[in-house]
Design a protein around this motif. Structure first.
Motif, mmCIF file in Angstrom:
data_model
loop_
_atom_site.group_PDB
_atom_site.id
_atom_site.type_symbol
_atom_site.label_atom_id
_atom_site.label_comp_id
_atom_site.label_asym_id
_atom_site.label_seq_id
_atom_site.Cartn_x
_atom_site.Cartn_y
_atom_site.Cartn_z
ATOM 1 N N THR A 234 -14.197 38.804 54.617
ATOM 2 C CA THR A 234 -14.297 38.933 53.163
ATOM 3 C C THR A 234 -14.636 37.609 52.477
ATOM 4 O O THR A 234 -15.425 37.581 51.533
ATOM 5 C CB THR A 234 -12.961 39.465 52.597
ATOM 6 N N SER B 137 -18.327 37.373 52.937
ATOM 7 C CA SER B 137 -19.183 38.482 52.530
ATOM 8 C C SER B 137 -19.209 38.696 51.024
ATOM 9 O O SER B 137 -20.177 39.203 50.493
ATOM 10 C CB SER B 137 -18.730 39.766 53.218
ATOM 11 N N CYS B 138 -18.150 38.368 50.322
ATOM 12 C CA CYS B 138 -18.151 38.516 48.870
ATOM 13 C C CYS B 138 -17.643 37.209 48.276
ATOM 14 O O CYS B 138 -16.483 37.064 47.919
ATOM 15 C CB CYS B 138 -17.282 39.698 48.442
ATOM 16 N N ILE C 209 -23.528 40.478 52.170
ATOM 17 C CA ILE C 209 -22.441 41.364 52.592
ATOM 18 C C ILE C 209 -22.912 42.262 53.730
ATOM 19 O O ILE C 209 -22.263 42.367 54.773
ATOM 20 C CB ILE C 209 -21.947 42.231 51.409
ATOM 21 N N ILE D 175 -16.326 47.087 54.756
ATOM 22 C CA ILE D 175 -16.045 45.708 55.145
ATOM 23 C C ILE D 175 -14.879 45.659 56.132
ATOM 24 O O ILE D 175 -14.936 44.984 57.162
ATOM 25 C CB ILE D 175 -15.740 44.839 53.906
#
Length: 236
Positions: free
Chosen positions: A180, A183-184, A215, A173
């Motif tokens: 971030t 993505s999560c 992600i 990542i």
């Protein structure tokens, strides 16, 4: 003759192993929180001065991290934080798509109120980190959520594997500039917990696969190493 009681570890060995564990965890967390970037050189001399231990002890820590595939060791060059290639990144996500649905199935078959409680408490930590816009904590807690699922499933081999895969994912990542917060996402973790709590493994697995796809889709498969001041990283 009667069997003698097992002898305790010598004090010097206990001190050595404790030091190795503590240094290992500090470097591991620094990688997980993106304070150590992919490709960062982990010089033995600098680390031995930072942690006030011998180079031999640092070599043990680096060898352990290399075994976990979060550090690369090169002859004549030394140790570097792992820098996964685009192909390795795709392999990591392929492995996670196989392993994590299985973890959810095992967990659902061994679910207890205590395990749901631990997931809920972790969820609260993630929500709080997002609220405070604490990027480092968001990254660390996101990885730890997936590790916690494996731990609660009760399979030690899967727990070790997920620790490795989530750490590599954090490196990926950072290396490939995935944002971030997108993505999560904490809300996807919340949805996974809700599905597990209802023992709806089909739904939990579907959300997990969508989560991993989000992600991976956010990755831009190019990136460059950034210089890092090791003393500054471990000064706190």
């Amino acid at each position: 003759m009667p069997h003698s009681a097992p002898t305790a570890l010598p004090a010097a060995r206990l001190v050595r192993e404790t030091a190795i564990d503590e240094i290992h965890e500090k470097i591991y967390v620094a990688i997980l929180e993106h304070r150590l970037h992919p490709g960062t050189k982990l010089g033995e001399d600098r680390l031995s001065n930072i942690f006030n231990v011998s180079r031999a002890r640092i070599r043990e820590v680096l060898a352990r991290l290399a075994h976990e595939q979060v550090v690369d060791l090169f002859p004549q060059r030394g140790a570097f934080v792992a820098k996964p290639s685009p192909e390795q990144a795709m392999d990591v996500f392929a492995a996670r798509r196989i392993i994590e649905p299985a973890i959810l199935q095992i967990l659902a078959n061994n679910l207890t109120p205590e395990k749901i409680g631990r997931l809920r408490r972790h969820e609260e930590l993630e929500i709080d980190a997002h609220r405070r816009n604490d990027r480092r904590s968001v990254v660390r807690l996101s990885g730890e959520f997936h590790q916690l699922l494996a731990e609660l499933a009760g399979n030690s081999a899967l727990t070790r594997t997920m620790r490795e895969l989530t750490t590599l994912t954090c490196l990926i990542i950072f290396l490939y500039d995935a944002p971030t917060a997108v993505s999560c996402r904490a809300d996807e973790h919340t949805e996974i917990i809700a599905a597990i709590a209802k023992r709806d493994t089909g739904l939990a697995e579907r959300i997990m696969l969508e989560h991993l796809a989000h992600i991976e889709a956010s990755l831009s498969l190019d990136g460059t190493a950034v210089e890092v001041d090791l003393e500054a990283v471990f000064s706190s």
